[in-house]
Design a protein around this motif. Structure first.
Motif, PDB file in Angstrom:
ATOM      1  N   SER A  35      43.166  33.606  34.141  1.00 23.68           N
ATOM      2  CA  SER A  35      43.254  32.302  34.796  1.00 23.68           C
ATOM      3  C   SER A  35      42.604  32.344  36.176  1.00 23.68           C
ATOM      4  O   SER A  35      42.530  33.384  36.818  1.00 23.68           O
ATOM      5  CB  SER A  35      44.721  31.875  34.922  1.00 23.68           C
ATOM      6  OG  SER A  35      45.299  31.700  33.641  1.00 23.68           O
ATOM      7  N   GLN A  36      42.151  31.180  36.632  1.00 21.34           N
ATOM      8  CA  GLN A  36      41.434  31.066  37.894  1.00 21.34           C
ATOM      9  C   GLN A  36      42.396  31.078  39.085  1.00 21.34           C
ATOM     10  O   GLN A  36      43.367  30.325  39.118  1.00 21.34           O
ATOM     11  CB  GLN A  36      40.630  29.767  37.916  1.00 21.34           C
ATOM     12  CG  GLN A  36      39.939  29.457  39.228  1.00 21.34           C
ATOM     13  CD  GLN A  36      38.803  30.411  39.530  1.00 21.34           C
ATOM     14  OE1 GLN A  36      37.987  30.689  38.668  1.00 21.34           O
ATOM     15  NE2 GLN A  36      38.754  30.922  40.751  1.00 21.34           N
ATOM     16  N   ARG A  37      42.123  31.939  40.057  1.00 19.10           N
ATOM     17  CA  ARG A  37      42.851  31.884  41.324  1.00 19.10           C
ATOM     18  C   ARG A  37      42.398  30.652  42.097  1.00 19.10           C
ATOM     19  O   ARG A  37      41.217  30.358  42.195  1.00 19.10           O
ATOM     20  CB  ARG A  37      42.547  33.134  42.147  1.00 19.10           C
ATOM     21  CG  ARG A  37      43.239  33.189  43.505  1.00 19.10           C
ATOM     22  CD  ARG A  37      42.644  34.292  44.362  1.00 19.10           C
ATOM     23  NE  ARG A  37      41.241  33.993  44.688  1.00 19.10           N
ATOM     24  CZ  ARG A  37      40.434  34.843  45.314  1.00 19.10           C
ATOM     25  NH1 ARG A  37      40.859  36.047  45.630  1.00 19.10           N
ATOM     26  NH2 ARG A  37      39.186  34.500  45.587  1.00 19.10           N
ATOM     27  N   VAL A  38      43.336  29.895  42.650  1.00 14.32           N
ATOM     28  CA  VAL A  38      43.023  28.693  43.423  1.00 14.32           C
ATOM     29  C   VAL A  38      43.466  28.924  44.857  1.00 14.32           C
ATOM     30  O   VAL A  38      44.598  29.353  45.110  1.00 14.32           O
ATOM     31  CB  VAL A  38      43.728  27.454  42.826  1.00 14.32           C
ATOM     32  CG1 VAL A  38      43.468  26.234  43.682  1.00 14.32           C
ATOM     33  CG2 VAL A  38      43.247  27.202  41.408  1.00 14.32           C
ATOM     34  N   LEU A  39      42.562  28.629  45.809  1.00 15.51           N
ATOM     35  CA  LEU A  39      42.846  28.827  47.224  1.00 15.51           C
ATOM     36  C   LEU A  39      43.055  27.490  47.920  1.00 15.51           C
ATOM     37  O   LEU A  39      42.392  26.502  47.607  1.00 15.51           O
ATOM     38  CB  LEU A  39      41.695  29.583  47.903  1.00 15.51           C
ATOM     39  CG  LEU A  39      41.338  30.955  47.331  1.00 15.51           C
ATOM     40  CD1 LEU A  39      40.142  31.536  48.086  1.00 15.51           C
ATOM     41  CD2 LEU A  39      42.532  31.900  47.410  1.00 15.51           C
ATOM     42  N   ASN A  40      43.963  27.481  48.876  1.00 13.79           N
ATOM     43  CA  ASN A  40      44.135  26.321  49.734  1.00 13.79           C
ATOM     44  C   ASN A  40      42.986  26.246  50.734  1.00 13.79           C
ATOM     45  O   ASN A  40      42.185  27.176  50.867  1.00 13.79           O
ATOM     46  CB  ASN A  40      45.468  26.403  50.476  1.00 13.79           C
ATOM     47  CG  ASN A  40      46.652  26.318  49.536  1.00 13.79           C
ATOM     48  OD1 ASN A  40      46.676  25.495  48.633  1.00 13.79           O
ATOM     49  ND2 ASN A  40      47.639  27.174  49.751  1.00 13.79           N
ATOM     50  N   GLY A  41      42.914  25.147  51.463  1.00 12.12           N
ATOM     51  CA  GLY A  41      41.861  24.980  52.441  1.00 12.12           C
ATOM     52  C   GLY A  41      41.848  26.043  53.510  1.00 12.12           C
ATOM     53  O   GLY A  41      40.792  26.364  54.074  1.00 12.12           O
ATOM     54  N   ASP A  42      43.006  26.649  53.809  1.00 16.19           N
ATOM     55  CA  ASP A  42      43.080  27.687  54.838  1.00 16.19           C
ATOM     56  C   ASP A  42      42.835  29.089  54.283  1.00 16.19           C
ATOM     57  O   ASP A  42      42.957  30.076  55.009  1.00 16.19           O
ATOM     58  CB  ASP A  42      44.431  27.631  55.552  1.00 16.19           C
ATOM     59  CG  ASP A  42      45.615  27.862  54.600  1.00 16.19           C
ATOM     60  OD1 ASP A  42      45.391  28.114  53.391  1.00 16.19           O
ATOM     61  OD2 ASP A  42      46.776  27.783  55.070  1.00 16.19           O
ATOM     62  N   GLY A  43      42.501  29.182  53.001  1.00 12.37           N
ATOM     63  CA  GLY A  43      42.210  30.476  52.389  1.00 12.37           C
ATOM     64  C   GLY A  43      43.401  31.147  51.728  1.00 12.37           C
ATOM     65  O   GLY A  43      43.244  32.182  51.079  1.00 12.37           O
ATOM     66  N   SER A  44      44.596  30.612  51.891  1.00  9.48           N
ATOM     67  CA  SER A  44      45.779  31.202  51.263  1.00  9.48           C
ATOM     68  C   SER A  44      45.792  30.875  49.769  1.00  9.48           C
ATOM     69  O   SER A  44      45.219  29.883  49.323  1.00  9.48           O
ATOM     70  CB  SER A  44      47.057  30.670  51.920  1.00  9.48           C
ATOM     71  OG  SER A  44      47.146  29.260  51.770  1.00  9.48           O
ATOM     72  N   ILE A  45      46.449  31.725  48.989  1.00 13.92           N
ATOM     73  CA  ILE A  45      46.491  31.526  47.542  1.00 13.92           C
ATOM     74  C   ILE A  45      47.440  30.380  47.187  1.00 13.92           C
ATOM     75  O   ILE A  45      48.596  30.347  47.621  1.00 13.92           O
ATOM     76  CB  ILE A  45      46.923  32.816  46.832  1.00 13.92           C
ATOM     77  CG1 ILE A  45      45.850  33.892  47.011  1.00 13.92           C
ATOM     78  CG2 ILE A  45      47.157  32.562  45.346  1.00 13.92           C
ATOM     79  CD1 ILE A  45      46.166  35.195  46.319  1.00 13.92           C
ATOM     80  N   GLY A  46      46.923  29.455  46.389  1.00 12.36           N
ATOM     81  CA  GLY A  46      47.729  28.318  45.972  1.00 12.36           C
ATOM     82  C   GLY A  46      48.217  28.419  44.540  1.00 12.36           C
ATOM     83  O   GLY A  46      48.802  27.479  44.018  1.00 12.36           O
ATOM     84  N   GLY A  47      47.942  29.543  43.908  1.00  5.55           N
ATOM     85  CA  GLY A  47      48.386  29.742  42.530  1.00  5.55           C
ATOM     86  C   GLY A  47      47.226  30.058  41.614  1.00  5.55           C
ATOM     87  O   GLY A  47      46.105  30.329  42.054  1.00  5.55           O
ATOM     88  N   TYR A  48      47.497  30.034  40.319  1.00  8.72           N
ATOM     89  CA  TYR A  48      46.483  30.302  39.294  1.00  8.72           C
ATOM     90  C   TYR A  48      46.493  29.153  38.296  1.00  8.72           C
ATOM     91  O   TYR A  48      47.551  28.591  38.010  1.00  8.72           O
ATOM     92  CB  TYR A  48      46.772  31.626  38.582  1.00  8.72           C
ATOM     93  CG  TYR A  48      46.556  32.837  39.461  1.00  8.72           C
ATOM     94  CD1 TYR A  48      45.396  33.598  39.353  1.00  8.72           C
ATOM     95  CD2 TYR A  48      47.500  33.207  40.410  1.00  8.72           C
ATOM     96  CE1 TYR A  48      45.182  34.706  40.158  1.00  8.72           C
ATOM     97  CE2 TYR A  48      47.297  34.313  41.234  1.00  8.72           C
ATOM     98  CZ  TYR A  48      46.138  35.053  41.099  1.00  8.72           C
ATOM     99  OH  TYR A  48      45.932  36.128  41.912  1.00  8.72           O
TER     100      TYR A  48
END
Length: 208
Positions: A26-39
């Motif tokens: 699954s794709q890692r999704v990043l928030n605008g600040d670069g923190s991980i927002g989930g997969y």
């Protein structure tokens, strides 16, 4: 020790630096600040096709209705305006929020291939040359209908149209065979389409 995080899809532990889950892909999704927002799982062909149809109905549908009511001499001008509005909608809304109204309804959005919110530069690349090529895929079903309903005098030209549209059709449906469900426009732009809504709003024209 390598930093790790838990995949929100399969609950496996995977290195934080990887753009995809090491177990389920699954794709890692990043928030605008670069923190991980989930997969997120990748959006498949039919979900994406349905989103495109919704966008066409919402944006191009009113123009099509007016075109049907207008005299023939005025239809070309309105068709040009409708095409410009559709392109502007796709570029503007996608760069603003990472999705369109159709994608939001079908719960999919676009991110860069490392999971960052998509920037306006990649949106321009995504909606440009590759999608123009993919649009020629419409010649295939149109040509088949003409072959079935037309006369034998039109057969040669119709077959040429179908052959001309085949590369665009292949570019469009390639996502069925790609492990990240990417048609040509995503591969060229370095983007992927994933399920769900954006974790946080895209940075709204602040990134190239």
């Amino acid at each position: 020790m390598t930093p790790t995080t838990t995949c929100s899809v399969c609950a496996s532990v995977t290195p934080t630096a990887w753009s995809r889950c090491g177990t389920c892909g699954s794709q890692r999704v990043l928030n605008g600040d670069g923190s991980i927002g989930g997969y997120r799982r990748y959006a498949g062909f039919w979900r994406r096709a349905a989103a495109v149809l919704v966008d066409l109905v919402l944006v191009a549908g009113p123009f099509a209705l007016v075109l049907w009511l207008l005299p023939e001499r005025e239809q070309l001008d309105l068709a040009a305006v409708g095409a410009l509005v559709l392109v502007s909608y796709m570029l503007g809304v996608l760069a603003w929020s990472g999705d369109t109204w159709g994608k939001r309804l079908l719960r999919v959005h676009v991110v860069e291939d490392d999971g960052r919110p998509v920037g306006r530069g990649r949106v321009s690349a995504r909606e440009g040359v590759a999608k123009i090529l993919e649009a020629t895929a419409l010649l295939v079903p149109v040509g088949i209908v003409v072959l079935i309903a037309g006369s034998s005098d039109e057969t040669g030209g119709t077959i040429v149209l179908i052959v001309f549209g085949l590369p665009g059709l292949l570019a469009l449906v390639w996502c069925v065979f790609d492990d990240r469900r990417r048609p040509l426009h995503d591969r060229m732009a370095g983007t992927v389409c994933v399920r769900g809504h954006p974790v946080l709003a895209a940075p709204r024209f602040t990134r190239p």
